[in-house]
Scaffold this motif. Structure first.
Motif, short mmCIF file in Angstrom:
data_model
loop_
_atom_site.label_atom_id
_atom_site.label_comp_id
_atom_site.label_asym_id
_atom_site.label_seq_id
_atom_site.Cartn_x
_atom_site.Cartn_y
_atom_site.Cartn_z
N GLY A 143 0.78 -1.23 0.00
CA GLY A 143 0.00 0.00 0.00
C GLY A 143 0.81 1.28 0.00
N GLY A 144 1.96 1.31 0.72
CA GLY A 144 2.80 2.50 0.74
C GLY A 144 2.05 3.73 1.22
N PHE A 145 2.27 4.86 0.55
CA PHE A 145 1.60 6.11 0.91
C PHE A 145 0.12 6.07 0.57
CE2 PHE A 145 1.22 10.90 -0.07
CZ PHE A 145 0.77 11.16 1.21
N GLY A 146 -0.28 5.15 -0.32
CA GLY A 146 -1.70 4.95 -0.60
C GLY A 146 -2.26 5.72 -1.78
N VAL A 147 -1.39 6.31 -2.62
CA VAL A 147 -1.90 7.08 -3.75
C VAL A 147 -2.62 6.17 -4.75
CG1 VAL A 147 -1.26 8.55 -5.70
CG2 VAL A 147 -0.12 8.84 -3.49
N ASP A 148 -1.95 5.09 -5.17
CA ASP A 148 -2.60 4.15 -6.09
C ASP A 148 -3.84 3.54 -5.45
OD1 ASP A 148 -0.92 4.44 -8.28
OD2 ASP A 148 0.47 2.89 -7.60
N PHE A 149 -3.70 3.12 -4.21
CA PHE A 149 -4.82 2.46 -3.54
C PHE A 149 -6.03 3.38 -3.45
CE2 PHE A 149 -7.29 1.57 0.29
CZ PHE A 149 -7.67 0.27 0.06
N SER A 150 -5.84 4.62 -3.02
CA SER A 150 -6.97 5.52 -2.82
C SER A 150 -7.65 5.85 -4.15
CB SER A 150 -6.52 6.82 -2.15
OG SER A 150 -5.64 7.55 -2.99
N THR A 151 -6.88 5.89 -5.23
CA THR A 151 -7.46 6.18 -6.55
C THR A 151 -8.23 4.98 -7.10
OG1 THR A 151 -5.55 7.62 -6.94
CG2 THR A 151 -6.94 7.13 -8.84
N MET A 152 -7.69 3.79 -6.89
CA MET A 152 -8.32 2.58 -7.41
C MET A 152 -9.47 2.11 -6.52
SD MET A 152 -4.86 0.53 -8.54
CE MET A 152 -5.73 -0.79 -9.36
N ALA A 153 -9.38 2.35 -5.21
CA ALA A 153 -10.36 1.79 -4.28
C ALA A 153 -11.77 2.27 -4.55
CB ALA A 153 -9.95 2.13 -2.85
N ARG A 154 -11.90 3.47 -5.12
CA ARG A 154 -13.22 4.01 -5.41
C ARG A 154 -13.95 3.19 -6.47
NH1 ARG A 154 -13.13 8.97 -2.94
NH2 ARG A 154 -11.04 9.83 -2.58
N ASN A 155 -13.23 2.33 -7.17
CA ASN A 155 -13.83 1.48 -8.22
C ASN A 155 -14.46 0.21 -7.65
OD1 ASN A 155 -12.16 3.33 -9.45
ND2 ASN A 155 -11.33 1.92 -10.94
N PHE A 156 -14.21 -0.09 -6.39
CA PHE A 156 -14.51 -1.43 -5.90
C PHE A 156 -15.47 -1.41 -4.71
CE2 PHE A 156 -10.61 -1.76 -8.21
CZ PHE A 156 -10.68 -3.00 -8.81
N ALA A 157 -16.20 -2.50 -4.58
CA ALA A 157 -17.11 -2.67 -3.45
C ALA A 157 -16.35 -2.98 -2.17
CB ALA A 157 -18.09 -3.80 -3.74
N GLN A 158 -15.21 -3.62 -2.29
CA GLN A 158 -14.36 -3.92 -1.14
C GLN A 158 -12.92 -3.62 -1.54
OE1 GLN A 158 -14.98 -7.96 0.09
NE2 GLN A 158 -17.20 -7.74 0.19
N ALA A 159 -12.19 -2.97 -0.65
CA ALA A 159 -10.81 -2.61 -0.94
C ALA A 159 -9.96 -2.83 0.30
CB ALA A 159 -10.71 -1.15 -1.39
N VAL A 160 -8.84 -3.55 0.13
CA VAL A 160 -7.97 -3.91 1.25
C VAL A 160 -6.57 -3.37 0.99
CG1 VAL A 160 -7.06 -5.77 2.69
CG2 VAL A 160 -9.30 -6.03 1.57
N TYR A 161 -6.10 -2.54 1.92
CA TYR A 161 -4.75 -1.96 1.87
C TYR A 161 -3.86 -2.78 2.79
CZ TYR A 161 -1.17 1.50 3.39
OH TYR A 161 0.00 2.14 3.75
N VAL A 162 -2.76 -3.30 2.26
CA VAL A 162 -1.83 -4.11 3.05
C VAL A 162 -0.46 -3.44 3.01
CG1 VAL A 162 -0.78 -6.39 3.37
CG2 VAL A 162 -3.09 -6.20 2.41
N GLU A 163 0.15 -3.27 4.18
CA GLU A 163 1.47 -2.62 4.25
C GLU A 163 2.22 -3.16 5.46
OE1 GLU A 163 4.79 -0.88 4.10
OE2 GLU A 163 3.41 -0.45 2.43
N ARG A 164 3.50 -3.48 5.28
CA ARG A 164 4.27 -4.08 6.37
C ARG A 164 4.80 -3.04 7.36
NH1 ARG A 164 10.04 -5.98 3.70
NH2 ARG A 164 10.60 -3.98 2.76
N GLN A 165 4.85 -1.75 6.97
CA GLN A 165 5.35 -0.71 7.87
C GLN A 165 4.18 -0.11 8.67
OE1 GLN A 165 8.26 2.11 6.26
NE2 GLN A 165 8.28 0.93 4.35
#
Length: 483
Positions: A143-165
């Motif tokens: 997931g990192g800073f979440g730029v890609d995730f936040s932009t893509m997550a709006r497309n989906f009914a369920q969205a899971v961000y995974v990050e080891r830090q």
């Protein structure tokens, strides 16, 4: 995340100031967390150009410099979101209710088995969420800073961000809530460990770290973390599509080979003619289809202020080639037929394929074309030549020519003023009246700086000089103006 009022006010008052100067001269007080404030100011200053919508959102918390450096820009994040919706649409994923989760939607699929060249003017992010129902499940394993995730997550009914830090997870929870994605699931876990027990997803995104344990840059897939190649079978078993983001420095042919027949699409994404990302779309390989029979669609994309240039080819065991029509944004087609055959055109090449001209101005050709950076990276020059019926000036020049103007070429187009050799008299004639020029070299024995010194020209101006080698192995310089 507790932030003192004094720290907030310091950030607000000094966010346009020089961070290094602040570090040296700012007054320390007990209620001011100066190191954290400086990180926030530096992050906001980066976001102003890289992530303007984030910079305009009050309260966004920024991570350390490395995460800001590695995160996607808004244009590339939007591109991946649009790609994800297309992949979902191609699978016909069932729509879920708006109450089910926070997400976006689908867009129409684009041709998958043809060579297509288009230029579109849609640079703004589409409001997909309001146009179609939310659907599907997304997992971003890095997931990192979440730029890609936040932009893509709006497309989906369920969205899971995974990050080891854990620090990045805390930042993500805070920022996603501000961005209207508070119901996204944030998981602090290692990608491989999480994937082993995760439920299946429609799309899995993975952007492996491209630095070793000493902080040095790595480019090969095998050197990245997490180990994508070791996770291939599990990734493709868990998701309908896997989207892998890699360094643009990586050879896409080698990346496809390393992924053992799972790659279905390659996307080489440039912004303002600078390659930014290499994306691979993976799918599980049916046992009945040998690896050597897999066709990979290669999308060359250049996102500019005037629109997006797209050129798509197919790659298989026989190489990279045109397999369909090439279209422009105005609907006009080039001379490539459905079977990939190019109509005869004697105005720019002779029977041997060498450039000729019927011009009455003495020029061997009137127009010059330079492919954009994504196409240069892809190396699909023969397909480009076929699609637009423009021969290469020489096999290794990567410059294309024509007698008449070609609309929609994915790159830069120039009107040729003169063509000169490196002889003193010819240079004096061809460079007459010129004090400044933009110089480029292609298959030429001198660097740009060396040639500039030789020609005694300053950088800039309206004139362009292309130094190259022609089909007869002659060193030439083409003087032209940008169209």
């Amino acid at each position: 995340m507790e932030i003192s009022q004094q720290t907030r006010e310091f950030i607000r008052s000094h966010r346009t100031d020089d961070v290094r100067d602040l570090a040296l001269h700012a007054k320390r007080t007990p209620d001011l967390d100066l190191p954290w404030a400086l990180d926030q100011i530096a992050g906001w200053q980066t976001a102003r150009t890289k992530l303007p919508q984030w910079a305009d959102t009050d309260g966004i918390i920024y991570p350390l410099h490395l995460s800001m450096e590695q995160c996607s820009s808004e244009p590339t994040a939007r591109y991946k979101a649009e790609l994800a919706t297309r992949l979902m649409a191609s699978d016909g994923a069932p729509a879920q209710s708006d109450i089910a989760a926070h997400a976006q939607s689908e867009q129409s699929d684009e041709p998958h088995d043809t060579t297509v060249s288009t230029t579109t003017a849609d640079t703004a992010a589409p409001d997909i969420a309001s146009a179609a129902p939310r659907r599907g499940r997304l997992i971003d394993l890095t997931g990192g800073f979440g730029v890609d995730f936040s932009t893509m997550a709006r497309n989906f009914a369920q969205a899971v961000y995974v990050e080891r830090q854990p620090d990045l997870c805390d930042i993500a929870r805070h920022n996603l809530d501000l961005l209207g994605l508070g119901d996204a699931q944030v998981v602090n876990a290692d990608a491989a460990s999480f994937l082993a027990t995760a439920e299946d997803a429609d799309i899995i995104v993975i952007d492996p770290a491209r630095r070793d344990e000493h902080g040095g840059r790595t480019f090969a897939i095998a050197d990245c973390t997490p180990d994508i190649l070791g996770m291939l079978d599990l990734l493709t078993a868990k998701a309908g599509h896997v989207l892998v983001k890699l360094s643009p420095m990586l050879d896409w042919h080698k990346a496809v080979e390393d992924c053992r027949g799972t790659v279905r699409e390659v996307h080489i994404v440039a912004v303002a003619n600078e390659c930014k990302e290499l994306l691979l779309v993976l799918r599980g390989q049916p046992d009945a289809v040998p690896v050597e029979d897999v066709t990979v669609t290669v999308h060359c994309v250049n996102i500019t202020a005037r629109g997006t240039e797209r050129f798509t080819v197919a790659a298989d065991a026989a190489g990279v080639h045109a397999v369909g029509t090439a279209r422009h944004s105005d609907g006009a087609a080039t001379g490539v037929t459905a079977g990939g055959t190019v109509a005869e055109d004697s105005s720019t090449t002779d029977a041997d394929g060498d450039p000729v001209s019927h011009a009455d101005d003495g020029l061997p050709f009137r127009y010059l074309y330079e492919p954009n950076a994504a196409i240069m990276k892809a190396g699909c020059f023969a397909a480009l030549s076929s699609a637009f019926r423009v021969p290469q000036l020489a096999p290794n020049s990567h410059l294309f020519i024509s007698d008449t103007s070609v609309e929609g070429f994915p790159g830069r187009a120039f009107r040729v003023a003169t063509v000169m050799t490196m002889g003193k008299k010819d240079l004096k004639r061809g460079l007459s009246g010129l004090m400044h020029a933009n110089i480029a070299t292609r298959n030429f024995p001198m660097s740009v700086s060396q040639l500039r010194g030789r020609l005694k020209l300053q950088d800039g101006g309206d004139a362009y000089l292309f130094a190259t080698t022609d089909r007869d192995d002659r060193r030439i310089i083409i003087r032209a103006t940008h169209l």
